[in-house]
Design an enzyme around this catalytic site. Structure first.
Site, short mmCIF file in Angstrom:
data_model
loop_
_atom_site.label_atom_id
_atom_site.label_comp_id
_atom_site.label_asym_id
_atom_site.label_seq_id
_atom_site.Cartn_x
_atom_site.Cartn_y
_atom_site.Cartn_z
N ASN A 147 0.85 -1.19 0.00
CA ASN A 147 0.00 0.00 0.00
C ASN A 147 0.88 1.23 0.00
O ASN A 147 2.05 1.17 0.38
CB ASN A 147 -0.87 0.06 1.27
CG ASN A 147 -1.76 -1.16 1.44
OD1 ASN A 147 -2.31 -1.67 0.46
ND2 ASN A 147 -1.89 -1.63 2.66
N GLU A 199 -3.64 -9.53 4.34
CA GLU A 199 -4.14 -8.49 3.45
C GLU A 199 -4.40 -8.99 2.03
O GLU A 199 -4.91 -8.24 1.21
CB GLU A 199 -3.19 -7.28 3.42
CG GLU A 199 -3.28 -6.46 4.69
CD GLU A 199 -2.44 -5.19 4.68
OE1 GLU A 199 -2.82 -4.25 5.38
OE2 GLU A 199 -1.41 -5.16 3.99
N GLY A 201 5.88 -7.84 24.87
CA GLY A 201 6.81 -8.77 24.21
C GLY A 201 6.07 -9.74 23.33
O GLY A 201 5.07 -9.38 22.70
N ASP A 238 5.84 5.75 17.41
CA ASP A 238 4.90 5.36 16.35
C ASP A 238 4.94 3.84 16.23
O ASP A 238 5.98 3.27 15.87
CB ASP A 238 5.34 6.03 15.03
CG ASP A 238 4.39 5.75 13.87
OD1 ASP A 238 3.44 4.96 14.05
OD2 ASP A 238 4.61 6.31 12.78
N ASP A 266 5.13 -5.60 11.57
CA ASP A 266 5.73 -6.05 10.32
C ASP A 266 7.25 -6.15 10.47
O ASP A 266 7.87 -7.07 9.92
CB ASP A 266 5.39 -5.09 9.18
CG ASP A 266 3.89 -4.99 8.97
OD1 ASP A 266 3.19 -6.00 9.21
OD2 ASP A 266 3.42 -3.91 8.58
N ALA A 281 11.82 -0.51 16.25
CA ALA A 281 10.96 0.13 15.24
C ALA A 281 9.99 1.14 15.84
O ALA A 281 9.70 2.17 15.22
CB ALA A 281 10.19 -0.94 14.45
O1 RIB Z 1 1.16 -2.83 9.51
C1 RIB Z 1 1.20 -1.52 9.01
C2 RIB Z 1 0.66 -1.49 7.63
O2 RIB Z 1 -0.70 -1.86 7.67
C3 RIB Z 1 0.70 -0.15 6.96
O3 RIB Z 1 1.89 0.07 6.26
C4 RIB Z 1 -0.55 -0.15 6.11
O4 RIB Z 1 -0.31 -0.04 4.74
C5 RIB Z 1 -1.29 -1.43 6.46
O5 RIB Z 1 -1.05 -2.43 5.53
#
Ligand code: RIB
Length: 335
Positions: free
Chosen positions: A31, A160, A249, A270, A276, A306
């Protein structure tokens, strides 16, 4: 507040030395993220002014591919984008970060996936994804990638993509002998047979409840209790299970045991994409032969690093920093 680390040129550290260590094929979403930074989330019907705004590469697949690359894996990223300006921006950004776009398809007349993100002062976020071209990644395209899948050490995907695509990828990966790692974020009604070959199935606590792990577990459930819940799902839900628990954790379990990895105390700026960062790092270290508990420790360290910087892919720390933060020695292959 201390200044945020600037990782915007991806600072791979010595990751290039480890490219041969593990081959991670990410078949996933991409995205373009539009992120507004606000003091607090607006209530329904309320209009507020943001303090800042960024447009950046995102999508759980792209983020995880970058995280695995930064962690030292040899990464191939398979995704579908639109033939629009966002798709061009995403390709440029992937290349700037050192990823090949050879397996990224531009779909005619399609829009690249977009995410509208709001990040509050607390570091928490809300995310709305409009899938766009991500839904063009169909089971037919999975079949077109069989050679790449067969050559992978780890195949990684996320919730997704379309459910039929996830299910087909799980079965093809299993058939071709690649280790299938599934991050079921967001939760999706994936068939039990496909979940069953995930090794591991990576979930946050909400996603865990959605697949029947700790469904009745209260919010107060601690790390050790989640470790036991993950252990009880091994073989019943997936081959192995990892549950992330935010600032607390994460836990992991496979047929050989179960482990809890507390996160270090940090100030979150943030949290977007931290999961991810965790998952891509986990996949990278599993691909180079690290045992699950060690990959878990490294992934927790990566997630904690992160959250201390803004954004997704630009917040991922290089391999050398992750290893140091986890107190784990470097080696190209642990197998
Ligand atoms: O996990 C974060 C991500 O979730 C974002 O980058 C957004 O695009 C969604 O896919």
């Amino acid at each position: 507040m201390p200044p945020e680390p600037d990782r915007s040129r991806s600072g791979l550290g010595d990751a290039e030395d480890h490219r041969a260590a593990g081959r991670v094929v990410v078949i996933g979403s991409l995205n373009v993220d539009s992120t507004s930074y606000v003091d607090a989330f607006p209530a329904p019907g309320e209009t507020i002014l943001a303090r800042g705004f960024e447009v950046a590469l995102g999508g759980k697949g792209a983020n995880q591919a970058v995280a695995a690359h930064v962690a030292g894996a040899r990464v191939e990223f398979v995704a579908c984008l639109g033939d629009d300006a966002s798709g061009a921006f995403a390709c440029d950004t992937l290349e700037r970060l050192g990823l090949s776009i050879a397996a990224v398809r531009r779909i005619p007349n399609a829009s690249t996936g977009v995410a509208q993100i709001t990040v509050a002062e607390s570091g928490e976020n809300t995310i709305i994804v409009t899938s766009g071209a991500n839904l063009a990644l169909t089971p037919v395209l999975i079949d077109a990638e069989r050679e790449r899948i067969a050559a992978a050490t780890v195949v990684l995907t996320q919730g997704e993509l379309a459910v039929a695509t996830i299910e087909h990828l799980a079965l093809v990966s299993n058939e071709l002998g690649a280790r299938f790692v599934l991050n079921l974020a967001p939760p999706a009604p994936v068939a039990a047979e496909a979940l069953g070959v995930a090794d591991p199935l990576v979930l946050n606590e909400h996603e865990a409840r959605a697949v029947g792990i700790g469904t009745d577990a209260p919010g107060s459930t601690n790390l050790d209790e989640w470790r036991a819940l993950a252990a009880s799902a091994v073989g019943a839900v997936a081959r192995s299970v990892v549950v992330t628990l935010g600032a607390a954790g994460a836990v992991a379990a496979d047929a050989g045991g179960s482990w809890a990895a507390p996160a270090p105390r940090v100030t979150a700026v943030d949290t977007t994409g931290a999961g991810d960062g965790f998952t891509g790092t986990l996949a990278a270290f599993l691909a180079e032969g690290r045992p699950l508990p060690e990959a878990l420790d490294l992934a927790v360290a990566a997630g904690a690093l992160a959250v201390q910087a803004r954004g997704t892919v630009d917040s991922y720390a290089p391999r050398v920093e992750v290893l140091a933060a986890a107190g784990v020695a470097d080696r190209a292959s642990a197998s």
